[in-house]
Design a protein around this motif. Structure first.
Motif, PDB file in Angstrom:
ATOM      1  N   THR A 237      49.030 109.751  14.427  1.00 45.06           N
ATOM      2  CA  THR A 237      50.334 109.584  15.075  1.00 45.06           C
ATOM      3  C   THR A 237      50.944 108.238  14.722  1.00 45.06           C
ATOM      4  N   ALA A 238      50.141 107.188  14.811  1.00 41.73           N
ATOM      5  CA  ALA A 238      50.636 105.848  14.509  1.00 41.73           C
ATOM      6  C   ALA A 238      51.065 105.734  13.046  1.00 41.73           C
ATOM      7  N   THR A 239      50.273 106.308  12.140  1.00 40.53           N
ATOM      8  CA  THR A 239      50.618 106.265  10.712  1.00 40.53           C
ATOM      9  C   THR A 239      51.936 106.975  10.460  1.00 40.53           C
ATOM     10  N   PHE A 240      52.115 108.122  11.093  1.00 41.53           N
ATOM     11  CA  PHE A 240      53.356 108.890  10.923  1.00 41.53           C
ATOM     12  C   PHE A 240      54.565 108.104  11.450  1.00 41.53           C
ATOM     13  N   ILE A 241      54.447 107.558  12.656  1.00 36.31           N
ATOM     14  CA  ILE A 241      55.573 106.845  13.260  1.00 36.31           C
ATOM     15  C   ILE A 241      55.901 105.585  12.467  1.00 36.31           C
ATOM     16  N   ALA A 242      54.867 104.881  12.008  1.00 33.85           N
ATOM     17  CA  ALA A 242      55.090 103.660  11.233  1.00 33.85           C
ATOM     18  C   ALA A 242      55.823 103.943   9.930  1.00 33.85           C
ATOM     19  N   GLY A 243      55.697 105.157   9.407  1.00 30.52           N
ATOM     20  CA  GLY A 243      56.346 105.516   8.153  1.00 30.52           C
ATOM     21  C   GLY A 243      57.771 106.008   8.300  1.00 30.52           C
ATOM     22  N   LEU A 244      58.268 106.091   9.523  1.00 31.29           N
ATOM     23  CA  LEU A 244      59.634 106.555   9.740  1.00 31.29           C
ATOM     24  C   LEU A 244      60.646 105.518   9.269  1.00 31.29           C
ATOM     25  N   ALA A 245      61.790 105.979   8.829  1.00 29.49           N
ATOM     26  CA  ALA A 245      62.847 105.089   8.357  1.00 29.49           C
ATOM     27  C   ALA A 245      63.413 104.267   9.509  1.00 29.49           C
ATOM     28  N   GLY A 246      64.033 103.142   9.152  1.00 28.28           N
ATOM     29  CA  GLY A 246      64.705 102.330  10.160  1.00 28.28           C
ATOM     30  C   GLY A 246      63.782 101.334  10.829  1.00 28.28           C
ATOM     31  N   GLU A 247      64.262 100.775  11.935  1.00 29.22           N
ATOM     32  CA  GLU A 247      63.495  99.781  12.668  1.00 29.22           C
ATOM     33  C   GLU A 247      62.222 100.406  13.251  1.00 29.22           C
ATOM     34  N   LYS A 248      61.230  99.539  13.510  1.00 30.83           N
ATOM     35  CA  LYS A 248      59.997 100.014  14.112  1.00 30.83           C
ATOM     36  C   LYS A 248      60.291 100.666  15.461  1.00 30.83           C
ATOM     37  N   LYS A 249      59.676 101.782  15.693  1.00 26.11           N
ATOM     38  CA  LYS A 249      59.906 102.528  16.926  1.00 26.11           C
ATOM     39  C   LYS A 249      59.002 102.007  18.042  1.00 26.11           C
ATOM     40  N   THR A 250      59.519 101.998  19.251  1.00 25.04           N
ATOM     41  CA  THR A 250      58.687 101.657  20.411  1.00 25.04           C
ATOM     42  C   THR A 250      58.022 102.924  20.940  1.00 25.04           C
ATOM     43  N   ILE A 251      56.852 102.755  21.512  1.00 26.40           N
ATOM     44  CA  ILE A 251      56.057 103.877  21.991  1.00 26.40           C
ATOM     45  C   ILE A 251      55.892 103.767  23.506  1.00 26.40           C
ATOM     46  N   SER A 252      56.158 104.853  24.204  1.00 27.83           N
ATOM     47  CA  SER A 252      55.884 104.938  25.635  1.00 27.83           C
ATOM     48  C   SER A 252      54.758 105.935  25.851  1.00 27.83           C
ATOM     49  N   LEU A 253      53.647 105.463  26.388  1.00 22.11           N
ATOM     50  CA  LEU A 253      52.515 106.325  26.691  1.00 22.11           C
ATOM     51  C   LEU A 253      52.648 106.822  28.123  1.00 22.11           C
ATOM     52  N   LEU A 254      52.638 108.127  28.291  1.00 27.62           N
ATOM     53  CA  LEU A 254      52.813 108.735  29.607  1.00 27.62           C
ATOM     54  C   LEU A 254      51.486 109.363  30.026  1.00 27.62           C
ATOM     55  N   PRO A 255      50.699 108.677  30.841  1.00 26.16           N
ATOM     56  CA  PRO A 255      49.387 109.212  31.237  1.00 26.16           C
ATOM     57  C   PRO A 255      49.527 110.526  31.998  1.00 26.16           C
ATOM     58  N   TYR A 256      48.734 111.494  31.602  1.00 20.31           N
ATOM     59  CA  TYR A 256      48.723 112.781  32.296  1.00 20.31           C
ATOM     60  C   TYR A 256      48.177 112.615  33.713  1.00 20.31           C
ATOM     61  N   HIS A 257      48.855 113.250  34.663  1.00 20.92           N
ATOM     62  CA  HIS A 257      48.386 113.303  36.052  1.00 20.92           C
ATOM     63  C   HIS A 257      48.507 114.744  36.536  1.00 20.92           C
TER      64      HIS A 257
END
Length: 302
Positions: A237-257
């Protein structure tokens, strides 16, 4: 233009984009995630919800139903789905709100009027409106018009999407959206289909295309122990997102409850995710570290 059904309007939202917002939730989703915390969002049709613990067995719903769909049993009020027309008369007379109808129409002008009432909060906090669901892009004509109206009124516009939509629809909506909250569940397409009902090829292709437009994108990942919290999936997932065009994307982790069990009960459905586990602190930290290793800032929540 066909009007979508809305199942919730959340004011003072602080986790669906910047500032204080109003979040509009549309019914209808092309995914059926095993852990879905809004099961009433999946169907495009109205649905009846019943909360037994709220019911005082007054019988008003039975008396008002023209189709005799409601009856009193030892388990409370039971509705015959073959007779029920979902007009909501039972919900209208229920004194304790034990009966609810999920899904109602609002015209674009009506919805805009509701949004405009929150403008003072937007101006003070840098907030705006977020369109979520379900999947708001299942209603492109309606969404396009309300986004244009909000844009004309200088209201910040966020769209929360699963990405499983026609690419031309996504790119058209991108022209009138200030921020996308883009959900990523799993990188392995077979596992993605097993847990969500669809493969992820279109979702990933759409995210690549959306990033190439220069759109402002925040990635949201529901983190579930034993499903997508393993190092292999996180690294992919990180490798894919890092390869996206444009500025670095921020990640929000949503813990399952496992907080949605009561919603399934209200819908008369079984919750199929009882065997899923919430991520612990170690899982969350490992995920954060994995994304940071790819120069991607990740936070919990948001």
């Amino acid at each position: 233009m066909q009007q979508p059904l809305i199942f919730d309007i959340k004011r003072y939202a602080i986790n669906d984009g910047p500032g204080i917002r109003i979040a509009i939730f549309f019914k209808g989703c092309p995914l059926s995630c095993l852990w879905c915390h809004n099961p009433e969002s999946i169907s495009l049709q109205p649905q009846k919800l019943y909360t037994r613990t709220k019911c005082i067995l007054c019988g008003e719903c039975i008396n008002v139903c023209p189709n005799h769909a409601c009856r009193l049993t030892s388990d409370g009020i039971v509705t015959d789905p073959q007779r029920c027309d979902l007009t909501g008369r039972c919900a209208e007379v229920c004194p304790t709100l034990a009966m609810e109808i999920s899904g109602y129409h609002k015209t674009v002008p009506e919805l805009l009027q509701i949004i405009e009432k929150e403008r003072h909060l937007f101006d003070q906090s840098g907030g705006g409106v977020t369109f979520s669901g379900g999947e708001p892009l299942l209603h492109p004509d309606y969404l396009r018009e309300i986004l244009d109206r909000c844009g004309n009124n200088q209201i910040h516009r966020t769209v929360d999407t699963c990405g499983f939509v026609k690419q031309e629809t996504l790119l058209e909506i991108a022209k009138r959206t200030d921020l996308f909250l883009y959900d990523l569940k799993l990188m392995d397409t077979d596992k993605h289909k097993a847990y969500t009902g669809v493969n992820n090829e279109l979702i990933l292709a759409n995210l690549i295309a959306l990033a190439e437009t220069g759109a402002n994108i925040q990635i949201r990942i529901p983190l579930i122990q034993g499903v997508n919290s393993d190092q292999k999936n996180l690294s992919a997932t990180a490798t894919f997102i890092a390869g996206l065009a444009g500025e670095k994307k921020t990640i929000s982790l949503l813990p399952y409850h496992a907080t949605a069990t009561h919603k399934y009960r209200k819908l008369g459905q079984n919750y199929l995710a009882d065997n899923l586990d919430e991520p612990d602190k170690t899982d969350l930290q490992c995920a954060i570290d994995c994304f940071l290793a790819h120069d991607l800032p990740a936070t919990v929540g948001g």
